[in-house]
Write a protein that holds these residues in place. Structure first.
Motif, short mmCIF file in Angstrom:
data_model
loop_
_atom_site.label_atom_id
_atom_site.label_comp_id
_atom_site.label_asym_id
_atom_site.label_seq_id
_atom_site.Cartn_x
_atom_site.Cartn_y
_atom_site.Cartn_z
N TYR A 130 -6.38 -2.06 0.55
CA TYR A 130 -5.56 -0.84 0.49
C TYR A 130 -6.03 0.20 1.40
CZ TYR A 130 -2.51 2.51 -1.26
OH TYR A 130 -1.16 3.31 -1.69
N TRP A 149 9.00 -8.25 -3.30
CA TRP A 149 8.04 -7.09 -3.43
C TRP A 149 8.79 -5.89 -2.54
CZ3 TRP A 149 5.54 -10.82 0.28
CH2 TRP A 149 5.72 -10.45 1.53
N GLY A 189 4.44 -2.11 -2.37
CA GLY A 189 3.69 -3.23 -2.45
C GLY A 189 3.85 -3.79 -3.86
N ARG A 224 0.78 -6.12 -7.70
CA ARG A 224 0.87 -5.35 -6.38
C ARG A 224 0.02 -6.08 -5.32
NH1 ARG A 224 -0.31 1.10 -6.22
NH2 ARG A 224 0.54 1.55 -4.19
N THR A 225 0.50 -5.90 -3.82
CA THR A 225 -0.08 -6.26 -2.86
C THR A 225 -0.79 -4.98 -2.53
OG1 THR A 225 0.08 -7.45 -0.61
CG2 THR A 225 2.11 -6.32 -1.53
N TRP A 239 -3.67 1.24 4.65
CA TRP A 239 -2.92 2.49 4.23
C TRP A 239 -3.80 3.92 4.60
CZ3 TRP A 239 2.04 2.44 2.57
CH2 TRP A 239 2.51 1.36 2.23
N LYS A 294 0.27 -3.31 3.72
CA LYS A 294 1.36 -2.53 4.12
C LYS A 294 2.26 -3.44 4.74
CE LYS A 294 2.05 1.89 6.25
NZ LYS A 294 1.31 3.14 6.81
N THR A 295 3.35 -3.87 4.07
CA THR A 295 4.16 -4.90 4.52
C THR A 295 5.34 -4.35 5.25
OG1 THR A 295 5.30 -4.74 2.67
CG2 THR A 295 3.73 -6.21 2.41
#
Length: 112
Positions: free
Chosen positions: A104, A54, A43, A68-69, A108, A72-73
């Motif tokens: 988050y 990223w 992230g 930070r992203t 996650w 969950k990419t």
């Protein structure tokens, strides 16, 4: 400055889901680190030269980290595994620490 442009996804590569994005303002362009970090959290958003990108998974890396992203990419168990593809556009939106933690945890299933 970083959150103003709309970024085009040039490609995914180097590692699964790592996004190379074009359209960054030249005023914040900066070179890669001379010595890459051994561990960059999933992230993490960084700058290398005139691109931003990223890290979709935890990995080594030499980009200069700027944020930070919480998303969950990349998830290898999903079809497609990445939330973006080449040619898509991405907009970064600043959020509060509280919003980050909430997203988050939803993405996650754990605390950061």
């Amino acid at each position: 400055i970083h959150s103003k442009p709309l970024y085009r996804v040039y490609m995914l590569g180097f590692l699964p889901g790592f996004a190379y994005l074009g359209g960054m303002d030249d005023r914040i362009a900066t070179p890669r680190l001379e010595k890459p970090r051994l561990k960059v959290p999933a992230g993490s958003v960084g700058i290398a030269g005139k691109q931003t990108g990223w890290y979709a998974i935890e990995s080594p890396g030499g980009w200069r980290l700027i944020g930070r992203t919480p998303l969950k990419t990349f998830d290898p168990h999903k079809k497609p595994p990445s939330i973006i593809k080449a040619g898509d556009y991405v907009k970064f939106v600043p959020i509060s620490e509280e919003e980050f933690q909430e997203i988050y945890k939803d993405e996650w299933g754990e605390e950061r």
